[in-house]
Motif scaffolding. Structure first.
Motif, mmCIF file in Angstrom:
data_model
loop_
_atom_site.group_PDB
_atom_site.id
_atom_site.type_symbol
_atom_site.label_atom_id
_atom_site.label_comp_id
_atom_site.label_asym_id
_atom_site.label_seq_id
_atom_site.Cartn_x
_atom_site.Cartn_y
_atom_site.Cartn_z
ATOM 1 N N VAL A 16 49.440 47.100 48.614
ATOM 2 C CA VAL A 16 50.258 47.073 47.537
ATOM 3 C C VAL A 16 50.388 45.854 46.570
ATOM 4 N N VAL A 17 50.659 44.631 47.556
ATOM 5 C CA VAL A 17 50.619 43.383 46.906
ATOM 6 C C VAL A 17 49.295 43.012 46.641
ATOM 7 N N ILE A 18 48.330 43.090 47.311
ATOM 8 C CA ILE A 18 47.023 43.054 46.995
ATOM 9 C C ILE A 18 46.700 43.622 45.703
ATOM 10 N N GLY A 19 46.894 44.972 45.608
ATOM 11 C CA GLY A 19 46.590 45.617 44.384
ATOM 12 C C GLY A 19 47.352 45.320 42.961
ATOM 13 N N LEU A 20 48.573 44.745 42.978
ATOM 14 C CA LEU A 20 49.436 44.330 42.074
ATOM 15 C C LEU A 20 48.717 42.980 41.718
ATOM 16 N N LEU A 21 48.148 41.926 42.538
ATOM 17 C CA LEU A 21 47.309 40.884 42.111
ATOM 18 C C LEU A 21 46.317 41.147 41.435
ATOM 19 N N GLY A 22 45.409 42.212 42.049
ATOM 20 C CA GLY A 22 44.169 42.666 41.290
ATOM 21 C C GLY A 22 44.413 43.171 39.897
ATOM 22 N N LEU A 23 45.577 43.767 39.766
ATOM 23 C CA LEU A 23 45.824 44.398 38.280
ATOM 24 C C LEU A 23 46.350 43.133 37.413
ATOM 25 N N GLY A 24 47.274 42.383 38.056
ATOM 26 C CA GLY A 24 47.296 41.208 37.412
ATOM 27 C C GLY A 24 46.137 40.364 36.704
ATOM 28 N N LEU A 25 45.115 40.166 37.857
ATOM 29 C CA LEU A 25 43.944 39.585 37.633
ATOM 30 C C LEU A 25 43.105 40.166 36.498
ATOM 31 N N ALA A 26 43.078 41.505 36.486
ATOM 32 C CA ALA A 26 42.656 42.334 35.548
ATOM 33 C C ALA A 26 43.122 42.294 34.083
ATOM 34 N N LEU A 83 36.691 30.983 31.428
ATOM 35 C CA LEU A 83 36.648 32.255 31.727
ATOM 36 C C LEU A 83 35.638 32.576 32.762
ATOM 37 N N VAL A 84 34.486 32.257 32.779
ATOM 38 C CA VAL A 84 33.474 32.921 33.508
ATOM 39 C C VAL A 84 33.718 31.972 34.915
ATOM 40 N N ALA A 85 34.014 30.780 34.770
ATOM 41 C CA ALA A 85 34.403 30.121 36.089
ATOM 42 C C ALA A 85 35.538 30.702 36.763
ATOM 43 N N ALA A 86 36.771 31.177 36.037
ATOM 44 C CA ALA A 86 37.746 31.863 36.864
ATOM 45 C C ALA A 86 37.391 33.213 37.408
ATOM 46 N N ILE A 101 35.513 32.343 40.496
ATOM 47 C CA ILE A 101 36.376 31.788 41.526
ATOM 48 C C ILE A 101 37.127 33.102 42.278
ATOM 49 N N ALA A 102 37.557 33.987 41.388
ATOM 50 C CA ALA A 102 38.574 35.266 41.716
ATOM 51 C C ALA A 102 37.683 36.027 42.740
ATOM 52 N N CYS A 103 36.297 36.300 42.185
ATOM 53 C CA CYS A 103 35.315 37.315 42.775
ATOM 54 C C CYS A 103 35.237 36.561 44.095
ATOM 55 N N THR A 104 34.841 35.162 44.399
ATOM 56 C CA THR A 104 34.561 34.575 45.556
ATOM 57 C C THR A 104 35.929 34.532 46.661
ATOM 58 N N LEU A 105 36.969 34.522 46.109
ATOM 59 C CA LEU A 105 38.212 34.491 46.857
ATOM 60 C C LEU A 105 38.351 35.978 47.239
#
Length: 116
Positions: free
Chosen positions: A48-58, A90-93, A96-100
Motif C-alpha cells: 500500500v505504501v509503494i502504491g501510494l508513492l506510485g500514485l504520488g509520482l503519477a 521532467l524527463v530526467a525525473a 530516475i523514477a523508472c530506474t529506481l
C-alpha cells in the motif's frame, strides 16, 4: 513577422506533447494500482505504501507536465523557439523514477527467491 523574429508553426505539436505526458502519468497511476493489488499478498501494508508513492509520482508527473506545456507554449509565443523553454528536468525525473522502480522490483524478486 516583425523585427526579424520568426513565428513558430502554430500546429498542434505542443498539445500532442502535453497529451503524451498526461498519458504517461495515467499509465504510471494504473501501474501503481495494479502493482499494489498484486503485491498485497506478498508485502502486506508495504504494498500500500509503494502504491501510494506510485500514485504520488503519477500526480506529480501530470502536474509537472501541465506546467511544462504552459512554459513551452509561452516560449513559443514569445520567442518562436524553445531555447529558453522548460528544459529536461521532467524527463530526467521520469528516467530516475523508472530506474529506481526497476531496482526496487529486482530487490523484491531476489529477496522472494532467497526466502524460498
Amino acid at each position: 513577422m516583425t523585427g526579424g523574429a520568426q513565428v513558430f508553426d502554430p500546429g498542434l505539436q505542443p498539445e500532442r506533447t502535453a497529451l503524451a505526458w498526461r498519458r504517461t502519468g495515467l499509465a504510471v497511476a494504473v501501474g501503481a494500482i495494479a502493482g499494489t493489488r498484486l503485491l498485497v499478498p506478498t508485502l502486506g501494508a508495504g504494498a500500500v505504501v509503494i502504491g501510494l508513492l506510485g500514485l504520488g509520482l503519477a500526480g506529480a508527473l501530470v502536474l509537472g507536465s501541465t506546467r511544462r506545456a504552459r512554459r513551452a507554449q509561452a516560449c513559443l509565443l514569445q520567442d518562436g523557439d524553445l531555447a529558453s523553454g522548460p528544459g529536461g528536468r521532467l524527463v530526467a525525473a521520469v528516467c530516475i523514477a523508472c530506474t529506481l522502480t526497476g531496482v526496487a522490483a529486482l530487490v523484491v524478486v531476489v529477496l522472494a527467491h532467497l526466502a524460498r
